[in-house]
Design a protein around this motif. Structure first.
Motif, PDB file in Angstrom:
ATOM      1  N   GLY B 279       0.923  -1.203   0.355  1.00 42.08           N
ATOM      2  CA  GLY B 279      -0.408  -0.231   0.012  1.00 42.08           C
ATOM      3  C   GLY B 279       1.054   1.601  -0.148  1.00 42.08           C
ATOM      4  N   ALA B 280       1.764   0.905  -0.128  1.00 42.09           N
ATOM      5  CA  ALA B 280       2.436   2.507   0.120  1.00 42.09           C
ATOM      6  C   ALA B 280       2.478   3.132  -0.700  1.00 42.09           C
ATOM      7  CB  ALA B 280       4.421   1.788  -0.236  1.00 42.09           C
ATOM      8  N   THR B 281       2.464   2.524  -2.230  1.00 39.43           N
ATOM      9  CA  THR B 281       2.095   3.639  -3.760  1.00 39.43           C
ATOM     10  C   THR B 281       0.849   4.375  -3.539  1.00 39.43           C
ATOM     11  OG1 THR B 281       2.988   1.759  -5.282  1.00 39.43           O
ATOM     12  CG2 THR B 281       1.924   3.508  -6.127  1.00 39.43           C
ATOM     13  N   GLY B 282      -0.068   3.469  -2.564  1.00 40.04           N
ATOM     14  CA  GLY B 282      -1.700   4.363  -2.469  1.00 40.04           C
ATOM     15  C   GLY B 282      -1.233   5.518  -1.951  1.00 40.04           C
ATOM     16  N   VAL B 283      -0.177   5.101  -0.239  1.00 41.33           N
ATOM     17  CA  VAL B 283       0.082   6.284   0.419  1.00 41.33           C
ATOM     18  C   VAL B 283       0.714   7.551   0.265  1.00 41.33           C
ATOM     19  CG1 VAL B 283       1.453   6.926   2.469  1.00 41.33           C
ATOM     20  CG2 VAL B 283       0.054   4.775   2.793  1.00 41.33           C
ATOM     21  N   LYS B 284       1.362   7.216  -0.914  1.00 39.30           N
ATOM     22  CA  LYS B 284       2.462   8.401  -1.557  1.00 39.30           C
ATOM     23  C   LYS B 284       1.111   9.225  -2.590  1.00 39.30           C
ATOM     24  CE  LYS B 284       6.993   6.011  -2.456  1.00 39.30           C
ATOM     25  NZ  LYS B 284       7.680   4.887  -2.876  1.00 39.30           N
ATOM     26  N   VAL B 285       0.884   8.732  -3.278  1.00 39.64           N
ATOM     27  CA  VAL B 285      -0.728   9.377  -4.146  1.00 39.64           C
ATOM     28  C   VAL B 285      -1.176  10.204  -3.045  1.00 39.64           C
ATOM     29  CG1 VAL B 285      -2.526   8.986  -5.399  1.00 39.64           C
ATOM     30  CG2 VAL B 285      -0.683   7.696  -5.742  1.00 39.64           C
ATOM     31  N   LEU B 286      -1.242   9.293  -2.270  1.00 40.69           N
ATOM     32  CA  LEU B 286      -2.236  10.277  -1.214  1.00 40.69           C
ATOM     33  C   LEU B 286      -1.562  11.816  -0.951  1.00 40.69           C
ATOM     34  CD1 LEU B 286      -5.157   9.571  -0.706  1.00 40.69           C
ATOM     35  CD2 LEU B 286      -4.660   8.853   2.135  1.00 40.69           C
ATOM     36  N   VAL B 287      -0.535  11.384  -0.096  1.00 41.40           N
ATOM     37  CA  VAL B 287       0.953  12.528   0.423  1.00 41.40           C
ATOM     38  C   VAL B 287       0.972  13.478  -0.514  1.00 41.40           C
ATOM     39  CG1 VAL B 287       2.705  12.558   1.189  1.00 41.40           C
ATOM     40  CG2 VAL B 287       2.301  10.968   2.217  1.00 41.40           C
ATOM     41  N   LEU B 288       1.455  12.993  -2.023  1.00 37.55           N
ATOM     42  CA  LEU B 288       1.164  14.353  -3.228  1.00 37.55           C
ATOM     43  C   LEU B 288      -0.091  15.149  -3.143  1.00 37.55           C
ATOM     44  CD1 LEU B 288       3.024  14.554  -5.449  1.00 37.55           C
ATOM     45  CD2 LEU B 288       2.073  13.701  -6.351  1.00 37.55           C
ATOM     46  N   TRP B 289      -0.956  14.297  -3.214  1.00 38.90           N
ATOM     47  CA  TRP B 289      -2.113  15.506  -3.200  1.00 38.90           C
ATOM     48  C   TRP B 289      -3.117  15.747  -1.703  1.00 38.90           C
ATOM     49  CZ3 TRP B 289      -5.020  16.315  -7.881  1.00 38.90           C
ATOM     50  CH2 TRP B 289      -3.594  15.819  -8.630  1.00 38.90           C
ATOM     51  N   THR B 290      -1.758  15.347  -0.802  1.00 40.45           N
ATOM     52  CA  THR B 290      -2.907  16.109   0.505  1.00 40.45           C
ATOM     53  C   THR B 290      -1.786  17.336   0.255  1.00 40.45           C
ATOM     54  OG1 THR B 290      -3.037  14.195   1.663  1.00 40.45           O
ATOM     55  CG2 THR B 290      -2.924  16.121   2.784  1.00 40.45           C
ATOM     56  N   LYS B 291      -0.514  17.643  -0.294  1.00 39.06           N
ATOM     57  CA  LYS B 291       0.410  18.478   0.076  1.00 39.06           C
ATOM     58  C   LYS B 291      -0.396  19.478  -1.438  1.00 39.06           C
ATOM     59  CE  LYS B 291       4.611  16.259   1.015  1.00 39.06           C
ATOM     60  NZ  LYS B 291       6.111  16.108   0.730  1.00 39.06           N
ATOM     61  N   ALA B 292      -0.582  19.102  -2.246  1.00 41.65           N
ATOM     62  CA  ALA B 292      -1.173  19.925  -3.375  1.00 41.65           C
ATOM     63  C   ALA B 292      -2.143  20.533  -3.208  1.00 41.65           C
ATOM     64  CB  ALA B 292      -1.345  19.404  -4.351  1.00 41.65           C
ATOM     65  N   SER B 293      -3.227  19.738  -2.263  1.00 44.86           N
ATOM     66  CA  SER B 293      -4.481  20.343  -2.053  1.00 44.86           C
ATOM     67  C   SER B 293      -4.308  21.696  -0.802  1.00 44.86           C
ATOM     68  CB  SER B 293      -5.352  19.361  -1.689  1.00 44.86           C
ATOM     69  OG  SER B 293      -5.526  18.093  -1.592  1.00 44.86           O
ATOM     70  N   LEU B 294      -3.159  21.454  -0.074  1.00 40.27           N
ATOM     71  CA  LEU B 294      -3.192  22.721   1.247  1.00 40.27           C
ATOM     72  C   LEU B 294      -2.357  24.300   0.497  1.00 40.27           C
ATOM     73  CD1 LEU B 294      -0.395  20.490   3.383  1.00 40.27           C
ATOM     74  CD2 LEU B 294      -3.534  21.482   4.043  1.00 40.27           C
ATOM     75  N   VAL B 295      -1.334  23.506  -0.983  1.00 45.19           N
ATOM     76  CA  VAL B 295      -1.273  24.866  -2.093  1.00 45.19           C
ATOM     77  C   VAL B 295      -2.554  25.507  -2.281  1.00 45.19           C
ATOM     78  CG1 VAL B 295      -0.118  25.287  -3.710  1.00 45.19           C
ATOM     79  CG2 VAL B 295       0.679  23.562  -1.866  1.00 45.19           C
ATOM     80  N   ILE B 296      -3.212  24.228  -2.645  1.00 45.96           N
ATOM     81  CA  ILE B 296      -4.501  24.676  -3.321  1.00 45.96           C
ATOM     82  C   ILE B 296      -5.175  25.789  -2.425  1.00 45.96           C
ATOM     83  CG2 ILE B 296      -6.758  24.194  -4.315  1.00 45.96           C
ATOM     84  CD1 ILE B 296      -5.141  22.415  -5.661  1.00 45.96           C
ATOM     85  N   LEU B 297      -5.156  25.166  -1.152  1.00 47.82           N
ATOM     86  CA  LEU B 297      -5.762  25.893   0.053  1.00 47.82           C
ATOM     87  C   LEU B 297      -5.237  27.491   0.484  1.00 47.82           C
ATOM     88  CD1 LEU B 297      -8.211  25.061   1.857  1.00 47.82           C
ATOM     89  CD2 LEU B 297      -7.069  24.351   4.120  1.00 47.82           C
ATOM     90  N   VAL B 298      -4.038  27.443   0.261  1.00 45.66           N
ATOM     91  CA  VAL B 298      -3.404  28.687   0.737  1.00 45.66           C
ATOM     92  C   VAL B 298      -3.414  29.487  -0.667  1.00 45.66           C
ATOM     93  CG1 VAL B 298      -1.376  29.177   0.570  1.00 45.66           C
ATOM     94  CG2 VAL B 298      -2.162  27.411   2.136  1.00 45.66           C
ATOM     95  N   ILE B 299      -3.801  29.209  -2.162  1.00 47.55           N
ATOM     96  CA  ILE B 299      -3.713  30.293  -2.733  1.00 47.55           C
ATOM     97  C   ILE B 299      -5.707  30.438  -2.834  1.00 47.55           C
ATOM     98  CG2 ILE B 299      -4.584  30.231  -5.550  1.00 47.55           C
ATOM     99  CD1 ILE B 299      -2.260  28.286  -5.744  1.00 47.55           C
TER     100      ILE B 299
END
Lengths: 192, 371
Positions: B279-299
């Motif tokens: 499940g490491a792949t899924g976690v990595k996808v999740l981490v990437l999109w979480t970070k991106a969502s935070l950036v979008i939220l800041v924007i």
């Protein structure tokens, strides 16, 4: 008249400090305000479920007040219709069936769609017969429906008077000076 | 026939559309929360079906083409907005980049493109065509004004955007997004480029906001001055396509920022470079999109924080602020690379550059006062 130079006050733009030139502290300050508001209490009133409490002087739908005997208070003096800036009040006067006044409104129609809810009619009324209530959600399916006649306006009175939100604001008791009948004129009243 | 790629393209296009619809929902929610309101909450639980309702409305709306427009360009403009932003997404990894066999499973449409970053900038800058053509074809003064502003803005901000990323490129020595990401992940949290390029990140963020026409740089669509800007004459699905383009751009920029500066899918202990637990792949996808969502939220939060720039301030910021700063930043990276100094030197370097410039400004303005 020109403004005297001594009365003119010139305000200079605030000079930015190096700290301000960084932009970043201001940015941080602004962001913290934004985030604080994100989690603060919301002011939204979810309308159909929650109702706002409007102040008692709110100018909503009109009503025609009744006197203590349940008769319409209005003496058909046309002062409200004259004061109305939107010309939305239509009165047809008739000789009063009661001895204590000369005229009464045979027809009293307010076009609620034309009305601008300014409250001038209420101000003008010498006998405190017309009042604006706190009813604000006035809707209808047709224009004809929104022409409120005397019966409907009296029904608004009956509906609102004991709700606690719309006590009779103006003075209770006897009719005002517009209803006063001078002795020599009162003798040959047709309907009595 | 490469069925994986075709499937991936279809998946990404539909995913981006759903994502954009929900980003608009989020935008409205954030806007409401910041203004002490509740936001859309009628359609479905918490208003979650609002984007679907909006999308249906857009689809079933009459396709109005005003009589006075240049018909071909009028229809072309929103298509360019969607196509260019979607095309730019092709080289952005949206999941782990260290998959063993890219022919079996991968999270990027066009893997191992050596000029990935360049491709994104080249394609994304084509986006200005949609705005200019849309404004011009509308045959409307306000639309034209909006698109002209946009032309000046996007051309100005392209330079600091590219210059700020040059720091990263010179530091790592690659334009390949997957390589840039893997290098950071390999070095752990200390390898995240934000530690070496904080100034570069700041400049990238500012220029990227301007590139994607987000507030405080949304002069092309300044409602108060220009009715709706370049999309005044657009309605229905064509208007929605401009929106789709804008939000896809925001997504691309956010992912790009995470990949370039915040280690992409890497996160200490959770998603390390050589993590291969199930499940490491899924976690990595999740981490990437979480970070991106935070950036979008800041924007989105920035939108409600900063007032819009005046046009001269906009140009001043780009040419007098961002361009010299990014050049100095690039210079510092070059010095570090040339003499093989420790990259940690870049952190104080960034801070010094960032604080020296305002002081310089202060000094300059005093000189002007004296003159």
């Amino acid at each position: 008249m020109p403004i005297a130079p001594s009365e003119v006050k010139w305000i200079d733009e605030r000079t930015l400090s190096p700290w301000d030139w960084l932009y970043l502290p201001a940015l941080w300050e602004g962001l913290s305000t934004t985030v604080r508001h994100m989690f603060s209490k919301k002011v939204t009133i979810e309308f159909p479920e929650q109702r706002p409490s409007v102040p008692p002087h709110y100018k909503g739908v009109h009503r025609l007040n009744r006197d203590e005997q349940g008769r319409v208070r209005c003496v058909a003096c046309y002062l409200c219709a004259t004061a109305c800036p939107a010309h939305c009040i239509d009165i047809v006067a008739a000789p009063s069936p009661w001895p204590d006044r000369e005229k009464y409104p045979e027809l009293f129609v307010i076009d609620e769609l034309r009305c601008i809810y300014c409250g001038m009619c209420e101000e003008a009324c010498p006998v405190d017969a017309i009042e604006l209530t706190t009813l604000y959600d006035l809707t209808g399916f047709s224009r004809e429906e929104m022409l409120f006649d005397k019966e409907k306006l009296l029904a608004v009175y009956d509906y609102t008077v004991n709700k606690g939100t719309d006590a009779i604001r103006t003075l209770r008791g006897t009719l005002g000076p517009a209803s006063e009948i001078l002795e020599q004129q009162s003798a040959p009243l047709p309907n009595t | 026939m490469d069925w994986l790629t075709i499937g991936l393209i279809i998946f990404v296009i539909s995913w981006l559309q759903i994502l954009c619809a929900y980003l608009i929902y989020l935008e409205r929610k954030v806007a409401a929360w910041v203004q002490d309101r509740k936001g859309p909450n009628r359609v479905g639980p918490w208003g979650l079906f609002q984007p679907i309702a909006d999308g249906l409305k857009f689809l079933f709306k009459e396709q109005v083409v005003p009589a006075h427009v240049h018909r071909f360009l009028y229809i072309l403009a929103p298509s360019i907005a969607v196509i260019t932003t979607m095309l730019a997404f092709a080289v952005v990894p949206f999941g782990p980049t260290d998959v063993p066999d890219p022919r079996q499973k991968r999270f990027i449409i066009a893997p191992n493109l050596d000029i990935g970053l360049l491709f994104i900038f080249a394609i994304a800058s084509l986006n200005v065509y949609s705005i200019i053509l849309g404004g011009w074809a509308s045959n409307n003064k306000y639309s034209l004004l909006g698109s002209l502003r946009s032309a000046a803005q996007i051309i100005s901000y392209e330079i600091p955007l590219a210059l700020s990323v040059l720091g990263v490129i010179v530091l790592v020595g690659s334009l390949n997004l997957e390589h840039l990401l893997n290098e950071q992940a390999r070095l752990g949290i200390g390898g995240w480029l934000i530690w070496y390029q904080p100034l570069g990140w700041l400049l990238f963020f500012a220029s990227a906001l301007a590139e994607s026409n987000r507030l405080p740089f949304d002069l092309p669509e300044a409602e108060q001055e220009l009715v709706g800007g370049y999309h005044t004459e657009y309605s229905g699905m064509k208007f929605a396509m401009f929106f789709l383009g804008e939000y896809t751009h925001v997504t691309t920029v956010s992912l790009l920022m995470v990949i370039l500066y915040f280690g992409g899918w890497h996160f200490p202990f959770v998603a390390e470079f050589n993590a291969n637990y199930p499940g490491a792949t899924g976690v990595k996808v999740l981490v990437l999109w979480t970070k991106a969502s935070l950036v979008i939220l800041v924007i989105m939060l920035l939108r409600w924080t900063l007032p819009r720039f005046r046009f001269d301030q906009l140009m001043h910021l780009a040419w007098m602020g961002l361009v010299p700063l990014s050049l100095l930043n690039l210079l510092s990276v070059m010095i570090v690379r040339h003499w093989s100094l420790s990259p940690w030197l870049l952190l104080p370097c960034s801070v010094i550059i960032l604080t020296a410039i305002p002081l310089l400004h202060r000094w300059k303005s005093r000189q002007l006062d004296w003159a």
